[in-house]
Design a protein around this motif. Structure first.
Motif, PDB file in Angstrom:
ATOM      1  N   GLN B  54      10.033  -0.453   4.332  1.00 51.75           N
ATOM      2  CA  GLN B  54       9.054   0.021   3.344  1.00 51.75           C
ATOM      3  C   GLN B  54       8.655  -1.069   2.374  1.00 51.75           C
ATOM      4  O   GLN B  54       8.818  -0.942   1.168  1.00 51.75           O
ATOM      5  CB  GLN B  54       9.605   1.230   2.601  1.00 51.75           C
ATOM      6  CG  GLN B  54       9.987   2.341   3.564  1.00 51.75           C
ATOM      7  CD  GLN B  54      10.317   3.643   2.874  1.00 51.75           C
ATOM      8  OE1 GLN B  54      10.834   3.641   1.762  1.00 51.75           O
ATOM      9  NE2 GLN B  54      10.003   4.741   3.510  1.00 51.75           N
ATOM     10  N   LEU B  55       8.150  -2.157   2.940  1.00 54.44           N
ATOM     11  CA  LEU B  55       7.748  -3.286   2.096  1.00 54.44           C
ATOM     12  C   LEU B  55       6.348  -3.100   1.526  1.00 54.44           C
ATOM     13  O   LEU B  55       5.932  -3.826   0.645  1.00 54.44           O
ATOM     14  CB  LEU B  55       7.796  -4.583   2.909  1.00 54.44           C
ATOM     15  CG  LEU B  55       9.158  -4.958   3.491  1.00 54.44           C
ATOM     16  CD1 LEU B  55       9.057  -6.233   4.319  1.00 54.44           C
ATOM     17  CD2 LEU B  55      10.186  -5.148   2.386  1.00 54.44           C
ATOM     18  N   TYR B  56       5.613  -2.120   2.082  1.00 55.72           N
ATOM     19  CA  TYR B  56       4.238  -1.912   1.618  1.00 55.72           C
ATOM     20  C   TYR B  56       4.259  -1.365   0.199  1.00 55.72           C
ATOM     21  O   TYR B  56       4.925  -0.379  -0.069  1.00 55.72           O
ATOM     22  CB  TYR B  56       3.528  -0.921   2.540  1.00 55.72           C
ATOM     23  CG  TYR B  56       2.031  -0.963   2.432  1.00 55.72           C
ATOM     24  CD1 TYR B  56       1.264  -1.606   3.394  1.00 55.72           C
ATOM     25  CD2 TYR B  56       1.367  -0.373   1.356  1.00 55.72           C
ATOM     26  CE1 TYR B  56      -0.108  -1.648   3.300  1.00 55.72           C
ATOM     27  CE2 TYR B  56      -0.005  -0.421   1.253  1.00 55.72           C
ATOM     28  CZ  TYR B  56      -0.744  -1.056   2.232  1.00 55.72           C
ATOM     29  OH  TYR B  56      -2.104  -1.111   2.123  1.00 55.72           O
ATOM     30  N   GLU B  57       3.538  -2.013  -0.692  1.00 57.52           N
ATOM     31  CA  GLU B  57       3.568  -1.559  -2.081  1.00 57.52           C
ATOM     32  C   GLU B  57       2.215  -1.022  -2.525  1.00 57.52           C
ATOM     33  O   GLU B  57       1.272  -1.772  -2.749  1.00 57.52           O
ATOM     34  CB  GLU B  57       4.021  -2.705  -2.992  1.00 57.52           C
ATOM     35  CG  GLU B  57       5.442  -3.075  -2.668  1.00 57.52           C
ATOM     36  CD  GLU B  57       6.217  -3.573  -3.864  1.00 57.52           C
ATOM     37  OE1 GLU B  57       5.690  -3.487  -4.994  1.00 57.52           O
ATOM     38  OE2 GLU B  57       7.328  -4.047  -3.655  1.00 57.52           O
ATOM     39  N   ARG B  58       2.149   0.299  -2.607  1.00 58.22           N
ATOM     40  CA  ARG B  58       0.910   0.949  -3.012  1.00 58.22           C
ATOM     41  C   ARG B  58       0.611   0.681  -4.476  1.00 58.22           C
ATOM     42  O   ARG B  58       1.516   0.426  -5.261  1.00 58.22           O
ATOM     43  CB  ARG B  58       1.028   2.452  -2.829  1.00 58.22           C
ATOM     44  CG  ARG B  58       1.054   2.792  -1.415  1.00 58.22           C
ATOM     45  CD  ARG B  58       0.747   4.226  -1.120  1.00 58.22           C
ATOM     46  NE  ARG B  58       0.699   4.244   0.311  1.00 58.22           N
ATOM     47  CZ  ARG B  58       1.793   4.145   1.057  1.00 58.22           C
ATOM     48  NH1 ARG B  58       2.978   4.112   0.499  1.00 58.22           N
ATOM     49  NH2 ARG B  58       1.697   4.093   2.357  1.00 58.22           N
ATOM     50  N   ALA B  59      -0.672   0.800  -4.811  1.00 49.53           N
ATOM     51  CA  ALA B  59      -1.073   0.637  -6.206  1.00 49.53           C
ATOM     52  C   ALA B  59      -0.527   1.809  -7.022  1.00 49.53           C
ATOM     53  O   ALA B  59      -0.644   2.952  -6.606  1.00 49.53           O
ATOM     54  CB  ALA B  59      -2.596   0.602  -6.296  1.00 49.53           C
ATOM     55  N   PRO B  60       0.080   1.530  -8.169  1.00 49.69           N
ATOM     56  CA  PRO B  60       0.551   2.637  -9.008  1.00 49.69           C
ATOM     57  C   PRO B  60      -0.622   3.455  -9.546  1.00 49.69           C
ATOM     58  O   PRO B  60      -1.728   2.919  -9.707  1.00 49.69           O
ATOM     59  CB  PRO B  60       1.287   1.942 -10.159  1.00 49.69           C
ATOM     60  CG  PRO B  60       1.123   0.484  -9.964  1.00 49.69           C
ATOM     61  CD  PRO B  60       0.337   0.220  -8.738  1.00 49.69           C
ATOM     62  N   LEU B  63      -2.611   2.070 -12.454  1.00 49.94           N
ATOM     63  CA  LEU B  63      -3.580   1.004 -12.176  1.00 49.94           C
ATOM     64  C   LEU B  63      -4.902   1.611 -11.711  1.00 49.94           C
ATOM     65  O   LEU B  63      -5.980   1.192 -12.125  1.00 49.94           O
ATOM     66  CB  LEU B  63      -3.022   0.058 -11.108  1.00 49.94           C
ATOM     67  CG  LEU B  63      -3.959  -1.055 -10.645  1.00 49.94           C
ATOM     68  CD1 LEU B  63      -4.299  -2.008 -11.779  1.00 49.94           C
ATOM     69  CD2 LEU B  63      -3.347  -1.833  -9.482  1.00 49.94           C
ATOM     70  N   ARG B  64      -4.797   2.622 -10.865  1.00 50.31           N
ATOM     71  CA  ARG B  64      -5.997   3.307 -10.374  1.00 50.31           C
ATOM     72  C   ARG B  64      -6.792   3.870 -11.549  1.00 50.31           C
ATOM     73  O   ARG B  64      -8.007   3.717 -11.629  1.00 50.31           O
ATOM     74  CB  ARG B  64      -5.568   4.435  -9.433  1.00 50.31           C
ATOM     75  CG  ARG B  64      -6.622   4.936  -8.489  1.00 50.31           C
ATOM     76  CD  ARG B  64      -6.032   5.973  -7.560  1.00 50.31           C
ATOM     77  NE  ARG B  64      -5.091   5.387  -6.598  1.00 50.31           N
ATOM     78  CZ  ARG B  64      -5.451   4.953  -5.393  1.00 50.31           C
ATOM     79  NH1 ARG B  64      -6.699   5.064  -5.005  1.00 50.31           N
ATOM     80  NH2 ARG B  64      -4.566   4.421  -4.576  1.00 50.31           N
ATOM     81  N   GLN B 215       0.868   1.194   7.209  1.00 51.52           N
ATOM     82  CA  GLN B 215       1.838   0.133   7.523  1.00 51.52           C
ATOM     83  C   GLN B 215       1.615  -0.435   8.917  1.00 51.52           C
ATOM     84  O   GLN B 215       2.565  -0.749   9.623  1.00 51.52           O
ATOM     85  CB  GLN B 215       3.269   0.666   7.448  1.00 51.52           C
ATOM     86  CG  GLN B 215       3.646   1.216   6.099  1.00 51.52           C
ATOM     87  CD  GLN B 215       5.026   1.841   6.126  1.00 51.52           C
ATOM     88  OE1 GLN B 215       5.843   1.517   6.970  1.00 51.52           O
ATOM     89  NE2 GLN B 215       5.305   2.721   5.188  1.00 51.52           N
TER      90      GLN B 215
END
Lengths: 177, 250
Positions: B54-60, B63-64, B215
């Motif tokens: 799970q290295l994918y880091e979604r935008a918090p 931030l959106r 991913q």
């Protein structure tokens, strides 16, 4: 400035790729807060240039802007910061579900460290291919690197990650366990 | 001996970058080159590990919100005769603006959440299945073995068919958990990739397929005859569409 119709178009076409933008920036800039600032800057830049965008691959177009913003950012903030340093206290990966935690715990630590230690060109190609699922052609467009170089860099970088996963645990991960 | 295809060609094949002729030719080669088979397996296991980590880091979400707020809807520019009118209009505009922004934020967040949560769960389940020994509970290429195996294990009967002749040989089946409920998982092979087809009952109407990727994994989801289907794989998106038409053709 865009009119409200253009703005709605921007929100429909570009904003869905915010996660992709953030993921790329996070891996290029080694961290959370900087990545968020850079993404915000890149989004505003994209917004300003949006009237010049006439169809095509939106994600590749946006990621190109994100990438350029990140590299400018790195140049500006190079001094006083070791870009290869990785502070897990601050920049650790987000919490996984308990279910996958046990399986992935060891390999996550190793992969994160291995990915962080790759040269930035290899790192961005791995992120774009393995995490974002971009095609070689898209990667070549986003990074402005010839497709042959994309392929050779990708296979080299994958080998490095494989070694990091299968090699003996380093001191740090023993400490973590 | 070192096979000269164990490098770029394996990567190209794994990444679906070879054309149909090149892929077919490489598959023939795979049958007699264990070095390339191992190289391909290593790539698959690396890809699965990266997915699991799970290295994918979604935008918090913050931030959106920040970005949406900084874009902001275009404000009308006009001159009004009376300061009172102007003040009331400003108040109304502020309320409208706030409502609009929060509506955009919640509606985006909401639709995003459902897909993201479902897709993330499906991709997680797919990744778990790729761990050694997790792919199938019943290993069989025979639909007449796999179908009865599900009987009594689920409160519905999933359609089980082998599509070996069409390039999707059935590998077996498994019970998995998605959205907190037990679902049927059918496993098909597609060249050297695996496709998991998750099936569970739904009260919703039939729905045309919608697709996405997460991913680096593709998923294709549709509803038919009271069942919801979600196919997921790292094979090319066109492969999932092919499998969808096979599964829905009768």
């Amino acid at each position: 400035m865009l009119d409200s119709q253009e703005q709605a178009r921007f929100e429909t076409l570009v904003l869905p790729h915010l996660d992709a933008a953030h993921n790329l920036a996070r891996w290029l800039l080694h961290g959370g807060a900087d990545a968020e600032d850079a993404v915000q800057e890149a989004m505003l830049r994209a917004y300003r240039f949006f009237s010049g965008f006439r169809g095509g691959d939106v994600r590749a177009w946006l990621l190109q802007i994100v990438r350029n913003t990140c590299f400018t950012w790195l140049q500006k903030n190079r001094h006083g910061k070791d870009t290869d340093e990785f502070d897990e206290e601050v920049h650790g990966p987000p919490g996984p579900t308990p279910e996958t935690l046990a399986i992935a715990e060891d390999s996550r630590g190793r992969l994160t460290r291995a990915l962080e230690s790759l040269p930035s060109r290899s790192r961005e190609i791995i992120v774009l291919r393995e995490l974002e699922g971009c095609s070689y052609k898209e990667i070549a467009i986003i990074t402005s690197i010839p497709i042959g170089t994309v392929m050779s860099t990708l296979s080299r970088a994958r080998r490095q990650l494989q070694l990091a996963l299968t090699g003996p645990a380093d001191k740090e991960s023993i400490h973590d366990l | 001996m070192i096979c000269d295809r164990a490098g770029a060609v394996v990567h190209g094949y794994f990444d679906n970058e070879l054309d149909a002729a090149g892929a077919a030719e490489f598959e023939l080669h795979l049958e007699q080159c264990s070095e390339c088979v191992y190289a391909l397996e290593d790539l698959e296991s690396l890809h699965a590990s990266i997915g699991l980590a799970q290295l994918y880091e979604r935008a918090p979400a913050t931030l959106r919100k920040k970005i949406l707020a900084s874009l902001g809807p275009a404000r009308p520019v006009a001159v009004f005769p009376s300061r009172t009118v102007w003040r009331w209009l400003a108040v109304a505009a502020a309320i409208l603006l706030a409502t609009y922004v929060s509506w955009r934020v919640t509606s985006l967040g909401h639709s995003g959440n459902y897909d993201t949560v479902l897709a993330a769960e499906i991709v997680d389940a797919h990744l778990r299945s790729l761990q050694p020994g997790h792919l199938t509970d019943v290993i069989s290429t025979d639909q007449h073995t796999v179908k009865p195996w599900f009987d009594g294990k689920l409160d519905f009967s999933p359609p089980v068919q082998d599509f070996g002749d069409q390039g999707f040989p059935l590998q077996g089946g498994r019970i998995d958990v998605v959205h907190g409920r037990s679902v049927a998982a059918l496993v098909y092979a597609r060249r050297k990739h695996f496709v998991n087809v998750f099936i569970w009952p739904t009260d919703e109407k039939d729905r045309a397929p919608s697709s996405g990727s997460q991913q680096g994994y593709q998923w294709l989801e549709w509803r038919k005859g009271g069942l919801e289907f979600c196919a997921v794989s790292d094979a090319a998106p066109s492969a999932l569409e092919e499998l969808h038409s096979l599964l829905t053709s009768n």
